[in-house]
Design an enzyme around this catalytic site. Structure first.
Site, PDB file in Angstrom:
ATOM      1  CD  GLU A  81      -1.374  -8.648  -8.354  1.00 16.40           C
ATOM      2  OE1 GLU A  81      -2.281  -9.284  -7.788  1.00 16.40           O
ATOM      3  OE2 GLU A  81      -1.220  -8.619  -9.584  1.00 16.40           O
ATOM      4  CG  HIS A 100       4.142  -9.906  -8.154  1.00 20.07           C
ATOM      5  ND1 HIS A 100       4.182 -10.748  -9.244  1.00 20.07           N
ATOM      6  CD2 HIS A 100       3.460  -8.809  -8.557  1.00 20.07           C
ATOM      7  CE1 HIS A 100       3.544 -10.180 -10.253  1.00 20.07           C
ATOM      8  NE2 HIS A 100       3.095  -8.997  -9.862  1.00 20.07           N
ATOM      9  CG  HIS A 102       5.490  -7.026 -13.729  1.00 25.21           C
ATOM     10  ND1 HIS A 102       4.693  -5.956 -14.038  1.00 25.21           N
ATOM     11  CD2 HIS A 102       4.795  -7.753 -12.816  1.00 25.21           C
ATOM     12  CE1 HIS A 102       3.565  -6.022 -13.328  1.00 25.21           C
ATOM     13  NE2 HIS A 102       3.612  -7.105 -12.576  1.00 25.21           N
ATOM     14  CE1 TYR A 121      23.784 -27.948 -11.011  1.00 22.53           C
ATOM     15  CE2 TYR A 121      22.673 -27.905  -8.882  1.00 22.53           C
ATOM     16  CZ  TYR A 121      23.729 -27.541  -9.693  1.00 22.53           C
ATOM     17  OH  TYR A 121      24.740 -26.776  -9.173  1.00 22.53           O
ATOM     18  CG  HIS A 163       0.950 -10.556 -13.868  1.00 24.82           C
ATOM     19  ND1 HIS A 163      -0.191 -10.436 -13.127  1.00 24.82           N
ATOM     20  CD2 HIS A 163       1.827  -9.670 -13.338  1.00 24.82           C
ATOM     21  CE1 HIS A 163      -0.034  -9.504 -12.203  1.00 24.82           C
ATOM     22  NE2 HIS A 163       1.195  -9.024 -12.316  1.00 24.82           N
ATOM     23  CE1 TYR A 216      23.802 -25.645  -2.041  1.00 29.26           C
ATOM     24  CE2 TYR A 216      22.296 -23.881  -1.468  1.00 29.26           C
ATOM     25  CZ  TYR A 216      23.406 -24.328  -2.136  1.00 29.26           C
ATOM     26  OH  TYR A 216      24.102 -23.460  -2.906  1.00 29.26           O
TER      27      TYR A 216
HETATM   28 ZN   LIG Z   1       2.132  -7.636 -11.121  1.00 22.99          ZN
END
Ligand SMILES: [Zn+2]
Length: 225
Positions: A81, A100, A102, A121, A163, A216
């Site tokens: 990726e 990234h 799963h 919120y 995904h 914040y």
């Molecule tokens: Zn992936």
């Protein structure tokens, strides 16, 4: 410690931090096995996890340098990726690190191709009233990267259809904290949906929260009245 090929000694610290981040992703149950990946922006491009290697089998030297033109310089191939990480750094200057995963609850929602509405919120932590779901495309493709760029516009997180999830932050620690927060929100939304249709916050209620989050963590003297 001696320098790795083409890498400054200083980068070894960043490599170790990237490995530690992927181990923390597993400990937080965002990932299992070799699925998921993480990267951090560098002066010349990015440092990203390698393809197909489980975090507990990785050393700092296994992390892959990819330059701003998308060229990798390492004995291992970059994560499959890498393209979406590369494109996101190019389009979003505020992104310092990308995760990234799963993660189970985010992935469950992504397989329903749901956009997460303002049911809580804390959705505002990710830049707006909703977190969108990017359209489906095969992993590792330019099409998937393009769908993610559209879904994550004005946001710092998105789901990826059938995904998983993608989250970015200022640095690795910030991206990891946000990824854990995001998976928690996905679990909460998943549970809320078991009870029926949630009551959503209004646009004006969410506008106020987005404004507060802008301040914040800033020093008290910089806060608005
Ligand atoms: Zn992936």
């Amino acid at each position: 410690m001696s320098p790795v090929r083409g890498i400054e000694v200083d980068d070894l610290e960043l490599r170790a931090e990237l490995v530690a981040t992927t181990l923390a992703m597993c400990a937080a149950r965002l990932n299992t096995g070799s699925s998921g990946n993480a990267s951090v922006r560098t002066a010349g491009g990015m440092l990203i996890t390698p393809s197909g290697l489980a975090p507990d089998a990785c050393t700092p030297e296994d992390m892959v340098v990819v330059d701003a033109d998308g060229r990798a310089d390492a004995r291992l191939a970059p994560s499959s990726e890498w393209r979406l990480h590369h494109d996101l750094y190019a389009h979003r200057p505020e992104a310092g690190a990308i995760i990234h995963a799963h993660a189970p609850f985010a992935t469950a929602l992504a397989c329903q191709r749901l956009e997460i509405p303002p049911f809580h919120y804390m959705i505002a932590r990710f830049g707006g009233n909703t977190v969108r779901c990017a359209k489906y495309a095969t992993f590792g493709t330019q099409a998937l990267s393009d769908h993610i760029a559209a879904a994550i516009a004005d946001r710092s997180a998105c789901l990826m259809a059938n995904h998983g999830m993608l989250v970015f932050g200022r640095n690795l620690a910030n991206a990891l904290a946000l990824a854990i927060e995001f998976e928690t929100l996905c679990e909460q939304y998943w549970r809320v949906r078991q009870l029926g249709k949630p009551v959503l916050l209004s646009d004006s209620e969410m506008r106020e929260v987005v404004e507060r989050f802008r301040w914040y963590g800033k020093p008290a003297e910089q806060l608005p009245e």
